[in-house]
Every structure is written in C-alpha cells, then in structure tokens.
Design a protein around this motif. Structure first.
Motif, PDB file in Angstrom:
ATOM      1  N   THR A   1       0.814  -1.218   0.000  1.00  0.00           N
ATOM      2  CA  THR A   1       0.000   0.000   0.000  1.00  0.00           C
ATOM      3  C   THR A   1       0.845   1.265   0.000  1.00  0.00           C
ATOM      4  OG1 THR A   1      -0.103   0.027   2.421  1.00  0.00           O
ATOM      5  CG2 THR A   1      -1.850  -1.152   1.268  1.00  0.00           C
ATOM      6  N   ALA A   2       2.162   1.116  -0.146  1.00  0.00           N
ATOM      7  CA  ALA A   2       3.056   2.272  -0.060  1.00  0.00           C
ATOM      8  C   ALA A   2       2.671   3.372  -1.047  1.00  0.00           C
ATOM      9  CB  ALA A   2       4.508   1.839  -0.279  1.00  0.00           C
ATOM     10  N   TYR A   3       2.292   2.981  -2.252  1.00  0.00           N
ATOM     11  CA  TYR A   3       1.972   3.972  -3.271  1.00  0.00           C
ATOM     12  C   TYR A   3       0.510   3.901  -3.692  1.00  0.00           C
ATOM     13  CZ  TYR A   3       6.941   4.729  -3.378  1.00  0.00           C
ATOM     14  OH  TYR A   3       8.229   5.034  -3.007  1.00  0.00           O
ATOM     15  N   LYS A   4      -0.310   3.338  -2.817  1.00  0.00           N
ATOM     16  CA  LYS A   4      -1.745   3.296  -3.056  1.00  0.00           C
ATOM     17  C   LYS A   4      -2.380   4.559  -2.487  1.00  0.00           C
ATOM     18  CE  LYS A   4      -5.860   0.790  -1.541  1.00  0.00           C
ATOM     19  NZ  LYS A   4      -6.362  -0.280  -0.653  1.00  0.00           N
ATOM     20  N   VAL A   5      -3.320   5.144  -3.218  1.00  0.00           N
ATOM     21  CA  VAL A   5      -4.013   6.344  -2.740  1.00  0.00           C
ATOM     22  C   VAL A   5      -4.735   6.022  -1.435  1.00  0.00           C
ATOM     23  CG1 VAL A   5      -5.810   8.037  -3.242  1.00  0.00           C
ATOM     24  CG2 VAL A   5      -4.312   7.247  -5.079  1.00  0.00           C
ATOM     25  N   GLY A   6      -4.457   6.801  -0.419  1.00  0.00           N
ATOM     26  CA  GLY A   6      -5.091   6.606   0.881  1.00  0.00           C
ATOM     27  C   GLY A   6      -4.339   5.690   1.815  1.00  0.00           C
ATOM     28  N   HIS A   7      -3.454   4.827   1.260  1.00  0.00           N
ATOM     29  CA  HIS A   7      -2.636   3.910   2.066  1.00  0.00           C
ATOM     30  C   HIS A   7      -3.478   3.062   3.009  1.00  0.00           C
ATOM     31  CE1 HIS A   7       0.582   6.327   0.472  1.00  0.00           C
ATOM     32  NE2 HIS A   7       0.186   7.383   1.120  1.00  0.00           N
ATOM     33  N   THR A   8      -4.638   2.593   2.534  1.00  0.00           N
ATOM     34  CA  THR A   8      -5.501   1.767   3.377  1.00  0.00           C
ATOM     35  C   THR A   8      -5.249   0.285   3.141  1.00  0.00           C
ATOM     36  OG1 THR A   8      -7.253   1.936   1.721  1.00  0.00           O
ATOM     37  CG2 THR A   8      -7.325   3.485   3.581  1.00  0.00           C
ATOM     38  N   SER A   9      -5.430  -0.496   4.185  1.00  0.00           N
ATOM     39  CA  SER A   9      -5.187  -1.932   4.112  1.00  0.00           C
ATOM     40  C   SER A   9      -6.337  -2.649   3.408  1.00  0.00           C
ATOM     41  CB  SER A   9      -5.011  -2.499   5.520  1.00  0.00           C
ATOM     42  OG  SER A   9      -4.908  -3.904   5.485  1.00  0.00           O
ATOM     43  N   ASP A  10      -5.994  -3.561   2.511  1.00  0.00           N
ATOM     44  CA  ASP A  10      -6.995  -4.386   1.836  1.00  0.00           C
ATOM     45  C   ASP A  10      -7.265  -5.676   2.594  1.00  0.00           C
ATOM     46  OD1 ASP A  10      -7.351  -2.673  -0.373  1.00  0.00           O
ATOM     47  OD2 ASP A  10      -5.534  -3.461  -1.319  1.00  0.00           O
ATOM     48  N   TYR A  11      -6.451  -5.944   3.614  1.00  0.00           N
ATOM     49  CA  TYR A  11      -6.521  -7.237   4.288  1.00  0.00           C
ATOM     50  C   TYR A  11      -6.584  -7.077   5.804  1.00  0.00           C
ATOM     51  CZ  TYR A  11      -4.710  -8.528  -0.312  1.00  0.00           C
ATOM     52  OH  TYR A  11      -4.530  -8.659  -1.654  1.00  0.00           O
ATOM     53  N   PHE A  12      -6.855  -8.198   6.435  1.00  0.00           N
ATOM     54  CA  PHE A  12      -6.895  -8.289   7.889  1.00  0.00           C
ATOM     55  C   PHE A  12      -5.620  -8.992   8.348  1.00  0.00           C
ATOM     56  CE2 PHE A  12      -8.106 -10.318  11.885  1.00  0.00           C
ATOM     57  CZ  PHE A  12      -8.844  -9.333  12.521  1.00  0.00           C
ATOM     58  N   TYR A  13      -4.824  -8.332   9.187  1.00  0.00           N
ATOM     59  CA  TYR A  13      -3.560  -8.885   9.680  1.00  0.00           C
ATOM     60  C   TYR A  13      -3.718  -9.225  11.157  1.00  0.00           C
ATOM     61  CZ  TYR A  13      -1.374  -6.980   5.441  1.00  0.00           C
ATOM     62  OH  TYR A  13      -1.034  -6.689   4.138  1.00  0.00           O
ATOM     63  N   LYS A  14      -3.454 -10.484  11.487  1.00  0.00           N
ATOM     64  CA  LYS A  14      -3.616 -10.941  12.868  1.00  0.00           C
ATOM     65  C   LYS A  14      -2.353 -11.658  13.333  1.00  0.00           C
ATOM     66  CE  LYS A  14      -6.449 -14.098  15.672  1.00  0.00           C
ATOM     67  NZ  LYS A  14      -7.566 -15.067  15.632  1.00  0.00           N
ATOM     68  N   ALA A  15      -1.932 -11.363  14.557  1.00  0.00           N
ATOM     69  CA  ALA A  15      -0.772 -12.042  15.142  1.00  0.00           C
ATOM     70  C   ALA A  15      -1.210 -13.425  15.605  1.00  0.00           C
ATOM     71  CB  ALA A  15      -0.226 -11.233  16.312  1.00  0.00           C
ATOM     72  N   VAL A  16      -0.624 -14.483  15.016  1.00  0.00           N
ATOM     73  CA  VAL A  16      -0.975 -15.850  15.431  1.00  0.00           C
ATOM     74  C   VAL A  16       0.021 -16.382  16.463  1.00  0.00           C
ATOM     75  CG1 VAL A  16      -2.275 -16.423  13.369  1.00  0.00           C
ATOM     76  CG2 VAL A  16       0.183 -16.785  13.379  1.00  0.00           C
ATOM     77  N   THR A  17       1.082 -15.624  16.710  1.00  0.00           N
ATOM     78  CA  THR A  17       1.988 -15.817  17.841  1.00  0.00           C
ATOM     79  C   THR A  17       2.339 -14.409  18.331  1.00  0.00           C
ATOM     80  OG1 THR A  17       4.038 -15.699  16.536  1.00  0.00           O
ATOM     81  CG2 THR A  17       2.992 -17.873  16.746  1.00  0.00           C
ATOM     82  N   ASP A  18       3.109 -14.295  19.384  1.00  0.00           N
ATOM     83  CA  ASP A  18       3.649 -12.990  19.735  1.00  0.00           C
ATOM     84  C   ASP A  18       4.538 -12.528  18.581  1.00  0.00           C
ATOM     85  OD1 ASP A  18       2.374 -13.177  22.134  1.00  0.00           O
ATOM     86  OD2 ASP A  18       4.172 -13.554  23.323  1.00  0.00           O
ATOM     87  N   VAL A  19       4.405 -11.259  18.196  1.00  0.00           N
ATOM     88  CA  VAL A  19       5.104 -10.731  17.018  1.00  0.00           C
ATOM     89  C   VAL A  19       5.849  -9.450  17.383  1.00  0.00           C
ATOM     90  CG1 VAL A  19       4.834  -9.853  14.656  1.00  0.00           C
ATOM     91  CG2 VAL A  19       3.350 -11.678  15.473  1.00  0.00           C
ATOM     92  N   CYS A  20       7.052  -9.315  16.806  1.00  0.00           N
ATOM     93  CA  CYS A  20       7.831  -8.086  16.960  1.00  0.00           C
ATOM     94  C   CYS A  20       8.214  -7.577  15.575  1.00  0.00           C
ATOM     95  CB  CYS A  20       9.079  -8.330  17.804  1.00  0.00           C
ATOM     96  SG  CYS A  20      10.085  -6.841  18.083  1.00  0.00           S
ATOM     97  N   PHE A  21       8.006  -6.282  15.340  1.00  0.00           N
ATOM     98  CA  PHE A  21       8.304  -5.649  14.059  1.00  0.00           C
ATOM     99  C   PHE A  21       9.428  -4.623  14.191  1.00  0.00           C
ATOM    100  CE2 PHE A  21       3.834  -6.767  13.349  1.00  0.00           C
ATOM    101  CZ  PHE A  21       3.876  -7.257  12.058  1.00  0.00           C
ATOM    102  N   PHE A  22      10.188  -4.469  13.110  1.00  0.00           N
ATOM    103  CA  PHE A  22      10.998  -3.268  12.903  1.00  0.00           C
ATOM    104  C   PHE A  22      10.186  -2.397  11.952  1.00  0.00           C
ATOM    105  CE2 PHE A  22      13.900  -0.821  10.222  1.00  0.00           C
ATOM    106  CZ  PHE A  22      14.635  -0.140  11.174  1.00  0.00           C
ATOM    107  N   ARG A  23       9.889  -1.159  12.366  1.00  0.00           N
ATOM    108  CA  ARG A  23       8.981  -0.323  11.586  1.00  0.00           C
ATOM    109  C   ARG A  23       9.680   0.920  11.025  1.00  0.00           C
ATOM    110  NH1 ARG A  23       3.535   0.912  14.715  1.00  0.00           N
ATOM    111  NH2 ARG A  23       4.944   2.309  15.830  1.00  0.00           N
TER     112      ARG A  23
END
Length: 265
Positions: free
Chosen positions: A132-154
């Motif tokens: 979605t980086a270059y999508k107008v509005g930058h809105t998510s098309d999907y549902f993202y769910k943590a199925v374990t504990d999750v750590c991100f670099f953002r």
C-alpha cells in the motif's frame, strides 16, 4: 534562525480508535521542515542487525547505512503485538512498513458470509505495508492478525514515499528494494491465480507443492499451513483435500507427514 514546530499525525490503534500524535521538527527560516535526528544508540544487538540486513528490504544496505537510517527515524522503530491481537483491519490506514523480526502473522480477507479467506501466512523477514506504499489513501486491503507474539521493525511510511525526511540515497535504496519486493509479490499472486484456475483438485495440490519444491530447490520441504489452512488457501474442502492427498500418496506421487512433503514425481 531555527524554530520548533509540530506536525499532527493521526494513527489508528489496535481497537480502531484514532490516536493523535505530534512529531517534532524544526524549520530553518522559511525553508522546508527537517525532522529531528534521534542518534543511534545501539538499540539492536549485532545478531539482530545482521538479521535485518539480511532481509529483502535492506538489500545493498551496509551496517553504517542501517545505523544512519535508525538515526533519522524519529520514533523508536520496534513494535510488538501479543498472540491474537489485530495488527491491521481492512480499511485501516497504514502508517508504517513493518519487517517481522519474530513471530507469525496471518493475512486474510473477510468474506460476505463472515468466513475468513486466507491470503497468506507471514513469518520472520516478511514485510507488511509495502503493497500500500503507493496506493491512494494507504488503506489496508486485508486483515492482519498475530498468530503468535510478534515483533516488528517499523519504518514510518512518509519517510519512504516523501523526500526530505531521511537521507535521499537511503530513501532511493528503500524504494528500489520495495519495487523488487512488489514484483516478486505479483509473481506469487499470479502463481496462485494459476493454481486456483485449475478445476482438478489434484492439479491444484500438485501445482502448489511443485511451486514450493522449486522455491526450496529440493524434493523434500515444509509448508507453512496445517490442513485447514492449506484447504483454505487452495479454496477446497478440508475433507476432500485430505482424501486426495491420501490417494496421491497411494499413487506414488508424493509422501507427507503433517506439513512436511516430498514430491516423488
């Protein structure tokens, strides 16, 4: 003369409420705002840095490049979610590109009948937000769910898509790597469409497993799905999938145990 100003940013939180934040920046005279640099203080150990630098989004980044980028991100770049938490819902505004440091994320889409249609399962070194980086509005098309504990670099999305927030050479490298990732993702989507276009259940199974064999470059490999998830991914009934796998094993086409497979033909 320097003067301090603040940019207002609205972020959608996990529970869907809006959180208003203010990011400090400074202006020199009437020029463009320049974002404050936090100073790299070794927030990651060497092993974690090596892991991050081994990801696709940081191809051709040296350790010095990465540390310079961390200096220029004015927010702490790590974010964690507990197992079962919603990371993003359909329609949420995506403000970050996230690289998974640990844990697993399920990507799905809610169908009209209320069922979840499995799109993908993501693990370490996978990313979210790039599509979605270059999508107008930058809105998510999907549902993202943590199925374990999750750590991100953002990385804040505006650091990537807008000039002037980070070193331009670093930004161009990120944009180039994003283009490569998007190309590979399009190939993956096309491959899935080819699989789903097959009417034969056996052909769907074989094409999917053969694609995994090519990716692993060996006949024996594991897939990230259990039987229910595999059936969901292939858009077939779980019972029918299990029966067809048993028949393919009897016919000497493959062997398997749980989510480990070996193609014999």
């Amino acid at each position: 003369m320097f003067c301090i100003c603040y940019n207002k940013i609205t972020e959608v939180s996990i529970d869907g409420t809006a959180e208003i934040r203010f990011k400090a920046c400074f202006k020199h005279g009437g020029g463009q705002p320049q974002y404050a640099r936090g100073g790299y203080t070794g927030m990651f150990d060497k092993e974690t840095e090596n892991f991050i630098l081994g990801s696709k989004i940081f191809i051709d980044f040296s350790r010095e490049n990465f540390q310079n980028l961390c200096e220029q991100i004015s927010e702490f770049p790590q974010k964690s979610f507990r197992c079962g938490e919603t990371i993003l819902a359909e329609g949420d505004t995506i403000l970050y590109i996230g690289l998974i440091l640990s844990g697993k994320v399920e990507v799905s889409r809610l169908l009209v009948n209320g069922e979840n249609f499995l799109i993908n399962k993501l693990g370490r070194r996978n990313t979210i937000g790039i599509d979605t980086a270059y999508k107008v509005g930058h809105t998510s098309d999907y549902f993202y769910k943590a199925v374990t504990d999750v750590c991100f670099f953002r990385i804040p999305l505006f650091n990537v898509i807008e000039e002037g927030h980070i070193d331009e050479n670093l930004r161009i490298r990120l944009v180039t790597n994003i283009a490569i990732i998007l190309t590979q993702e399009n190939l993956r989507i096309n491959m899935r469409l080819n699989i789903l276009s097959e009417k034969s259940l056996r052909r769907r199974i074989y094409l999917y497993l053969n694609d995994k064999r090519r990716a692993c470059k060996k006949d024996s490999f594991s897939i990230p799905y259990n039987r229910e998830e595999m059936a969901n991914f292939l858009c077939v009934n779980r019972s029918a999938l299990s029966k067809e796998l048993a028949k393919m094993k009897e016919d000497g086409i493959l062997d398997y145990y749980q989510n480990s497979f070996r193609l014999l033909k």
